[in-house]
Design a protein around this motif. Structure first.
Motif, PDB file in Angstrom:
ATOM      1  N   GLU A   1       0.603  -1.258  -0.059  1.00  0.00           N
ATOM      2  CA  GLU A   1      -0.019   0.029   0.149  1.00  0.00           C
ATOM      3  C   GLU A   1       1.045   0.883  -0.273  1.00  0.00           C
ATOM      4  N   TRP A   2       1.936   1.177   0.098  1.00  0.00           N
ATOM      5  CA  TRP A   2       2.883   2.499   0.385  1.00  0.00           C
ATOM      6  C   TRP A   2       4.127   2.084  -1.059  1.00  0.00           C
TER       7      TRP A   2
ATOM      8  N   GLU B   1      10.434   8.135  -3.351  1.00  0.00           N
ATOM      9  CA  GLU B   1      10.567   9.705  -3.856  1.00  0.00           C
ATOM     10  C   GLU B   1      10.725  10.072  -2.331  1.00  0.00           C
ATOM     11  N   LEU B   2       9.878   9.798  -1.634  1.00  0.00           N
ATOM     12  CA  LEU B   2      10.149  10.762  -0.141  1.00  0.00           C
ATOM     13  C   LEU B   2      11.727  10.735   0.083  1.00  0.00           C
ATOM     14  N   LEU B   3      11.997   9.335   0.242  1.00  0.00           N
ATOM     15  CA  LEU B   3      13.744  10.237   0.765  1.00  0.00           C
ATOM     16  C   LEU B   3      14.472  10.897  -0.395  1.00  0.00           C
ATOM     17  N   VAL B   4      14.358  11.064  -1.981  1.00  0.00           N
ATOM     18  CA  VAL B   4      15.109  11.762  -2.256  1.00  0.00           C
ATOM     19  C   VAL B   4      14.402  13.224  -2.290  1.00  0.00           C
ATOM     20  N   ARG B   5      13.378  13.911  -1.582  1.00  0.00           N
ATOM     21  CA  ARG B   5      13.093  14.737  -0.887  1.00  0.00           C
ATOM     22  C   ARG B   5      13.449  14.804   0.059  1.00  0.00           C
TER      23      ARG B   5
ATOM     24  N   ASP C   1      15.339  -2.593  -7.703  1.00  0.00           N
ATOM     25  CA  ASP C   1      14.385  -1.847  -7.690  1.00  0.00           C
ATOM     26  C   ASP C   1      14.702   0.043  -7.931  1.00  0.00           C
ATOM     27  N   ILE C   2      15.093   0.215  -6.330  1.00  0.00           N
ATOM     28  CA  ILE C   2      15.406   1.993  -5.979  1.00  0.00           C
ATOM     29  C   ILE C   2      16.746   1.967  -6.133  1.00  0.00           C
ATOM     30  N   PHE C   3      17.702   0.837  -5.647  1.00  0.00           N
ATOM     31  CA  PHE C   3      19.156   0.580  -5.449  1.00  0.00           C
ATOM     32  C   PHE C   3      20.130   0.986  -6.991  1.00  0.00           C
TER      33      PHE C   3
ATOM     34  N   VAL D   1       7.982   1.493  -7.612  1.00  0.00           N
ATOM     35  CA  VAL D   1       8.458   1.766  -6.658  1.00  0.00           C
ATOM     36  C   VAL D   1       9.676   3.089  -6.062  1.00  0.00           C
ATOM     37  N   ARG D   2      10.438   3.087  -7.810  1.00  0.00           N
ATOM     38  CA  ARG D   2      11.318   3.959  -7.859  1.00  0.00           C
ATOM     39  C   ARG D   2      11.011   5.415  -8.137  1.00  0.00           C
ATOM     40  N   TYR D   3      11.700   6.478  -7.735  1.00  0.00           N
ATOM     41  CA  TYR D   3      11.514   7.995  -8.428  1.00  0.00           C
ATOM     42  C   TYR D   3      13.176   8.653  -8.954  1.00  0.00           C
TER      43      TYR D   3
END
Length: 1116
Positions: A149-150, A155-159, A205-207, A226-228
């Motif tokens: 669900e999250w 994106e929040l970590l990048v911000r 995916d995000i790494f 999930v990636r930004y």
């Protein structure tokens, strides 16, 4: 509660009847009570009872429905004290960890939004532990809802990363990324393990940069987005976080670590280095950093130099050559034995070492390992040593017997230089064994080098020194050259031999330190003689007649003690026995000349009568008078034996003990057997019975009951242990020597006689086992030998039992496979039963002693006892591990026509026809029963290293008993009951917290293999307090599913047993252990050199209030 980090509004939960999952709303009257309770808990003047009540209240708050709301309110209030905010975060943590599954999607989103707000508003003013705790909350939520669900976490970590101002948000992001990935890929948390598929994919995916994923995995299946962005977090995340986390990271240390990393890259990727790279100046920079007097700075680069020099490409490069000499000079200067220098020394490196390494054991470990860092150049080393040897006493007081010290600066300098020479010699021998890549050129170079080495060694032998330790080191180095690089130089070998025979300094008893050094030189001389005889018997045979005459002359001079006389005789014996250029008849004639006198002593009827009974044995050694003397002197009433001077009668008895021991042919028998396989009269073995029996107070007839404890005190060996014993090793030996004329010295003489007999018998037994079937094939040997070895073994100390176990291991290892069934079962069955009883009782005694804290010498003795007990337990479990090693193969069967063995050997049977040692032990109920009992009890012994070995052994055994045989069924029930209970009990104990993964894995193995065959494991689990059938059945069902990984099985077990699982000290203190804090904070130096020198500090108190073992397994 608006303005969260992701732009979500803080959604309130509106319910009519406040369900159990509520996380918001309610009264704020609780906040003052929380403040008050925290003040009581942390207040220095609070009473124990009020502190206890406050702690209970604070724990109860965590279960309240409104706890998350109070946690967020307090944690977001910057005016609160850090301790209050930390507790507030723990309220949120409890809700996330224990109530998350009961929250609705809206409630979970609200809780997540609170954590995001807390993350956004961290600041440099917040203590580091609060920022890390907040990051841990983020990780806990991510494990439960990310990639489900999250989906916008990246994106929040990048911000957060891009927020302007302080770097704390970047540090926060690094903490989250490192901890989350560590828990997903390496952790044991049940939530993360069960969601591993989705979480690990999301991490990738995000790494990973998008382009890399597209190029390398074009057919990768899609999943939740999930990636930004396209970049990914891949990079030096861990390295960056390490830099951010270092609190004391000065510029010099940073430079050293950075250069070390660069050097390692060069060594691994030399082909990637551009040709125009200024490598010489870079190497000069490496050398400059290595010269730092601080090992913290220099060691990482010195390690890099070691790797560079090992590289064929770099080590053979002309660029390296100019730096070899200064590198050797630097290394030799660092090989000083700093542990022998006084701590008040002004040596810069020692000052830095004392500052950088806190404990004495770690210093000893570091100094030992650092001395192994060597190089392989020859000429520069030898010239440097030459110059140093001629200037040893420059700036130092001249040699004086009266003020002699074994650790004087000249001795330490010689030792340091010779250590470099020995390292260089090893390097040369490596080169010579490979013989280089150009045989003809290398052979000429070898001849030239060895001629130069011979000349240097001859100059060394000609140097005159009065210091016995310096002379000893010269002797050792000369023999080392003679038996390796100069093994073809017979003339030089004879010069070394002459040097040994003529090195007979006069003892001066009035100067104890000097006298002990002389004895050390004499002892080493005997050892070096034996080395020469073993390595070069044919060369020595050519001058045997002269040697024999010289040895007889030395012995007849009357200046030698019995030990050195035997050593000289063994030297001649070895030459005759090992030489290949001697006629067989001549060899036998000469060997009989050595052996016959020894045989006659053993065959003497008086000797036979003396050793046929314990009383005769005591009479033979002069021990029969000891009891009466001890009783009349009331030794049990003497507190300090070292202060009680012996009277004339006691001194006469002491001398008699020593003389009677010398008259026994034990040392000669042992020495001759050690270098031969000739049969010697086997009646020496009964000494074993008596040597052990003397340790049993029950055998001391007529000894008053109140004096029984004196037996153990007399026969317990004194020894020095680094990091535990008070003072240095030399101080210890000085104390031992200084008490010779006291009651302590008398006790030392008694134990010395018994120890000599005992250990000589061990050696004789081991040597006789080399006779193969002539030893193992005796039909009546196993039972009596087992009785002789172990009947009184329980009275031996832990220290003494280690030696006995080593002998047993060697005898069992050497037993021919065709004779195992005859010889091994009674030996191992008795051994395991005794080890089980001894180790279990000693660990129990130790636990009782640790209940009450002690001080001073008693504490030192207790630490020594614990250390030796750990060594004994480790020796026992490693012996069993060796016997049960699945990779262990049978040795080849050696055909024999010996009559003694004919009964046992199936003619022509290969080794493969016999069961492996593992299979033999597991199919012999005689061996298996005591073996399993000991291993089961070892799971509860408070030694993490031993317990870890035992758990691995059991895991390998579990599948072996999953068949239908009657033996397997009974063993399976035992494991399902006793072993499972032991695992659960240790899992419950805080001491074993670092072994919980291994314990859980063993429990999972039992459930996996045995649950389909027996209900016992299930019943044991259900007998635990608070355990219900659905939870147990669900756990077993999941564990046994096809494709379930071991990590997932462990997590399921730990989750099932979470309420009885012991917690570490950090968990008791409510401080979360994260991926980075679990790692020991050590300097680069310690990481490099102390990797294998780990030690566990034990808490000297009773475990905190946890359910007892008996309570856990009550019948319901």
């Amino acid at each position: 509660m608006n303005g969260s980090a992701n732009g979500h509004s803080a959604v309130s939960v509106h319910t009519g009847d406040r369900p159990s999952g509520q996380v918001n709303g309610g009264s704020t009257t609780l906040l003052p009570r929380i403040h008050e309770a925290l003040e009581i808990v942390h207040g220095p003047y609070s009473s124990n009872e009020s502190r206890r009540q406050a702690s209970v209240f604070l724990e109860e708050i965590k279960t309240d429905d409104e706890a998350p709301y109070h946690g967020f309110t307090l944690a977001s209030d910057k005016s609160q004290l850090p301790v209050v905010r930390h507790y507030a975060l723990s309220l949120l943590e409890h809700a996330i960890r224990h109530k998350w599954a009961g929250y609705s999607e809206e409630q979970a989103a609200l809780l997540r939004s609170w954590v995001l707000q807390l993350a956004e508003h961290i600041s440099p003013d917040d203590p580091l532990y609060l920022r890390n705790k907040t990051a841990q909350l983020w990780v806990e939520i991510a494990k439960r809802s990310w990639a489900a669900e999250w989906t916008d976490m990246d994106e929040l970590l990048v911000r957060l990363w891009n927020l302007a101002g302080s770097v704390v948000h970047k540090e926060f992001v690094l903490f989250v990324l490192e901890t989350l990935s560590d828990e997903i890929f390496n952790g044991e948390d049940t939530v993360a393990v069960l969601r591993e598929g989705a979480l690990s994919r999301a991490c990738v995916d995000i790494f990973t940069p998008a382009i890399v994923l597209a190029e390398r995995f074009p057919n990768r299946q899609g999943g939740p987005t999930v990636r930004y962005g396209e970049e990914g977090w891949l990079g030096s995340v861990e390295a960056l976080h390490a830099l951010y986390s270092r609190m004391h990271f000065d510029d010099d240390e940073f430079l050293s670590l950075m250069i070390s990393t660069v050097g390692n890259y060069i060594e691994q990727k030399i082909s990637a280095i551009p040709e125009d790279c200024d490598l010489p100046n870079l190497l000069n920079l490496f050398f400059a950093i290595a010269q730092s007097p601080s090992f913290v700075i220099s060691i990482p680069v010195l390690v890099t130099w070691t790797r560079l020099l090992r590289s064929e490409t770099i080590g053979g490069s002309p660029t390296i050559t100019p730096l070899i000499a200064p590198l050797l000079e630097l290394c030799s200067s660092r090989l000083i034995r700093y542990e022998s220098m006084p701590e008040e020394s002004d040596d810069p490196s020692l000052i830095f070492l004392l500052e950088d390494i806190d404990t004495q054991p770690e210093r000893h470990a570091f100094w030992y390992i650092v001395r192994q860092k060597q190089s392989e150049a020859i000429y520069h080393i030898l010239s440097q040593v030459d110059q140093s040897m001629h200037h040893l006493y420059d700036g130092q007081p001249p040699f004086a017997v009266a003020t002699y010290s074994k650790t004087s600066m000249p001795v330490l300098r010689v030792d340091a230089h010779f250590t470099v020479v020995e390292a260089a010699l090893k390097g040369y021998m490596k080169w010579r064994s490979a013989h280089g890549s150009k045989p003809q050129q290398d052979e000429q170079e070898r001849i030239t080098m060895e001629n130069n080495l011979e000349a240097w060694c001859e100059r060394l032998l000609e140097m005159q020194f009065e210091d016995p330790i310096i002379r000893k080191r010269i002797l050792q180095l000369s023999v080392a050259f003679s038996t390796t690089a100069l093994d073809k130089k017979v003339t030089f070998m004879l010069k070394v031999l002459e040097h040994i025979l003529m090195s007979r300094p006069v003892e001066q008893p009035e100067y104890n330190a000097y006298n002990e050094a002389v004895k050390e030189l004499q002892t080493d001389g005997m050892y070096e003689l034996q080395r020469l005889a073993s390595k070069m018997p044919d060369q020595l045979l050519d001058v045997y007649d002269q040697l024999e005459a010289k040895v007889n002359e030395i012995i007849s001079s009357g200046s030698l003690d019995s030990k050195r006389q035997v050593a000289y005789q063994t030297f001649l014996f070895t030459i005759i026995h090992r030489a290949t250029k001697i006629d067989t008849e001549v060899r036998l004639q000469k060997l009989h000349g050595f052996i016959n006198p020894v045989q006659q002593l053993w065959q003497n009827p008086k000797m036979d009568e003396a050793i046929s009974s314990f009383s005769g044995f005591c009479e033979l050694l002069g021990l029969s008078q000891v009891r009466d003397y001890l009783v009349t002197r009331h030794v049990h009433d003497i507190d300090d034996w070292g202060l009680y001077q012996l009277d004339a009668h006691g001194q006469a008895m002491q001398k008699d003990l020593e003389e009677r021991l010398k008259a026994l042919p034990l040392r000669t028998t042992k020495s001759f057997l050690a270098c031969s396989t000739e049969k010697v009269e086997k009646d020496s073995a009964p000494h074993k019975v008596h040597a052990h029996a003397f340790h049993n107070p029950a055998n001391w007839a007529g000894l008053p009951p109140e004096m029984r404890s004196v037996v153990s005190r007399i026969l317990t060996d004194r020894f020095w242990q680094a990091g535990i014993s008070v003072g240095s090793k030399d101080d210890f030996y000085a104390r031992v020597t200084g008490t010779k004329s006291t009651m302590e010295g008398f006790a030392s003489s008694i134990r010395g006689s018994v120890r000599t007999v005992r250990e000589s018998c061990y050696s004789i037994l081991w040597c006789m086992s080399k006779l193969d079937v002539d030893f193992y094939g005796f039909s009546e040997l196993p039972g009596p030998l087992a009785h002789a070895l172990f009947a009184d073994a329980h009275c031996l100390s832990s220290h003494q039992l280690i030696a006995l176990l080593n002998v047993v291991r060697l005898m069992v290892d050497d037993c021919p496979v065709e004779l195992r069934s005859h010889f091994v079962p009674p030996i191992l069955a008795t051994c395991f039963a005794q080890m089980d009883a001894k180790c279990s009782s000693e660990w129990e005694k130790l636990a009782q002693k640790q209940v009450a804290a002690t001080e001073g010498e008693n504490l030192t003795d207790e630490m020594k006892e614990e250390s030796i007990l750990r060594q004994l337990t480790h020796t026992a479990v490693m012996m069993i591990g060796g016997f049960l090693d699945p990779a262990r193969q049978n040795p080849k069967v050696v055909p024999s026509s010996a009559k003694d063995a004919s009964t046992y050997i199936a003619e022509g049977s290969p080794a493969s026809a016999y069961p492996s040692m593992r299979k033999f032990c597991l199919t012999s109920s005689t061996v298996l029963e005591p073996l399993l009992m000991f291993l089961t009890h070892a799971i509860r012994m408070r030694d993490g290293r031993c317990c870890g070995v035992v758990l691995r052994v059991f895991r390998s055994l579990i599948p072996e008993f999953a068949d239908d045989s009657p033996l397997s069924a009974s063993i399976r029930e035992f494991i399902s009951t006793d072993v499972l209970k032991a695992c659960i009990s240790s899992l419950n104990e805080p001491y074993f917290v670092d072994l919980q993964k291994e314990l859980a894995q063993l429990i999972a193995s039992i459930l996996t293999f045995y649950s389909p065959l027996t209900t016992t494991p299930r019943q044991i689990l259900l007998s635990l307090p608070g355990m219900d059938e659905p939870s147990v059945d669900k756990c077993i069902d999941y564990i046994m599913r096809q494709g379930m990984q071991q990590r997932q099985q462990r997590a399921l077990v730990l989750d099932l047993l979470r309420d009885i699982k012991g917690v570490s000290i950090s968990e008791q203190g409510r401080i979360t252990k994260t991926a980075s804090t679990v790692r020991k904070e050590r300097s680069k130096m310690q990481q490099e050199f102390l990797k294998e020198q780990t030690a566990t500090a034990e808490e000297r108190k009773v475990s905190p209030g946890l359910e007892g073992v008996a309570g856990m397994f009550e019948e319901h």
